[in-house]
Design an enzyme around this catalytic site. Sequence first.
Site, PDB file in Angstrom:
ATOM      1  N   GLU A  12       0.827  -1.205   0.000  1.00  7.38           N
ATOM      2  CA  GLU A  12       0.000   0.000   0.000  1.00  7.38           C
ATOM      3  C   GLU A  12       0.862   1.257   0.000  1.00  7.38           C
ATOM      4  O   GLU A  12       2.078   1.198   0.179  1.00  7.38           O
ATOM      5  CB  GLU A  12      -0.923   0.003   1.221  1.00  7.38           C
ATOM      6  CG  GLU A  12      -0.179  -0.086   2.543  1.00  7.38           C
ATOM      7  CD  GLU A  12      -0.812   0.731   3.641  1.00  7.38           C
ATOM      8  OE1 GLU A  12      -1.087   1.918   3.386  1.00  7.38           O
ATOM      9  OE2 GLU A  12      -1.004   0.190   4.738  1.00  7.38           O
ATOM     10  N   ASP A  23     -18.708   3.571  12.901  1.00  7.14           N
ATOM     11  CA  ASP A  23     -17.446   3.701  12.177  1.00  7.14           C
ATOM     12  C   ASP A  23     -16.790   2.331  12.040  1.00  7.14           C
ATOM     13  O   ASP A  23     -16.179   1.821  12.983  1.00  7.14           O
ATOM     14  CB  ASP A  23     -16.522   4.672  12.924  1.00  7.14           C
ATOM     15  CG  ASP A  23     -15.334   5.112  12.075  1.00  7.14           C
ATOM     16  OD1 ASP A  23     -15.112   4.492  11.011  1.00  7.14           O
ATOM     17  OD2 ASP A  23     -14.635   6.062  12.463  1.00  7.14           O
ATOM     18  N   LYS A  63      -5.310  -3.030  13.950  1.00  2.00           N
ATOM     19  CA  LYS A  63      -4.694  -1.920  14.679  1.00  2.00           C
ATOM     20  C   LYS A  63      -5.246  -1.857  16.102  1.00  2.00           C
ATOM     21  O   LYS A  63      -6.448  -1.923  16.329  1.00  2.00           O
ATOM     22  CB  LYS A  63      -4.951  -0.590  13.965  1.00  2.00           C
ATOM     23  CG  LYS A  63      -4.280  -0.480  12.599  1.00  2.00           C
ATOM     24  CD  LYS A  63      -4.483   0.914  12.018  1.00  2.00           C
ATOM     25  CE  LYS A  63      -3.759   1.066  10.682  1.00  2.00           C
ATOM     26  NZ  LYS A  63      -4.470   0.415   9.573  1.00  2.00           N
TER      27      LYS A  63
END
Length: 319
Positions: free
Chosen positions: A35, A148, A169
């Site tokens: 990425e 979210d 994460k």
Amino acid sequence: MTTPIPFHPGAATYLDLHPEVAAALKEGRAVVALESTIISHGMPFPQNVEMARGVEEVVRQQGAVPATIAVLGGRLKVGLTEGELHLLATDKGVEKVSTRDLPVTVALGKHGATTVASTMRIAALAGIRVFATGGTGGVHRGAGQSMDISADLLELAQTNVCVVSAGVKSILDIGLTLEVLETQGVPAITLGSEEFPAFYSRQSGFASPLTVQTAEEAARVLQAKWALGLSGGVLLANPIPEAAEIPAAEIGAHIDQALTDMDALGLTGKATTPYLLGRVVELTGGRSLETNIALVRHNAAVAAQVAVAYAELTRTTTG
């Protein structure tokens, strides 16, 4: 050099494959997608370029070809030249681009650094099956009110790419993330551990839903999944090396402080993750950034090993 047929034929109009990547794909050799958000939005120049090229070299050392992915001038770039990497690392107009943003970024000829979700999508269009990143997005803490939830999870549910990361994460709700992955039928597999890792830390407090012991076993899982017609990706969680980790209790206090600071600023949406990771860097005196670089390099090495093993399996079954 002809480009491989993408999953959607029309996408070839927008794809630019680096000659080395195109040759590797045509010959059935191992390729690892990387990425670009960490380059444009993760650290300053020139450290970002040094990190990017260092990670690419790790992939090469394991026998695979690296393909750093980005959107430049509206073109989907799969593998970057030196000039393209420098532009990505220095241009302040490079936006953070998730899957939802791709049509606008392409149509308007903009520059974009790809997230996990958009990197997966572009990798799939190019015919790349393995992707290395730092940490995967997931369900944010407090998602019951904010709703979210990272697009990474939705992309994993529908795109046939294996994502090698150091787990979810640790700023996120790991337990709920694992629940969403299970609901969507995404195998969340930990390499060499019965406990799911938490990015900076080897332990999260959550048992791993599934476990493999080697990169070769992981490659066999990919082959079996897609041969069975089970569409969607695989999350291969690769615990950070013990020498580089920040213990969960220690990093947890910093994350809690960063979350409190973020709430005070009223940040929401895609601004939250960059802020939280940056704030944790400040609170740890830079240690978390060093840990982040270490885990990205480690994930790149494992992803390359998986890609090499998968390419060999593919040659064996189709040759």
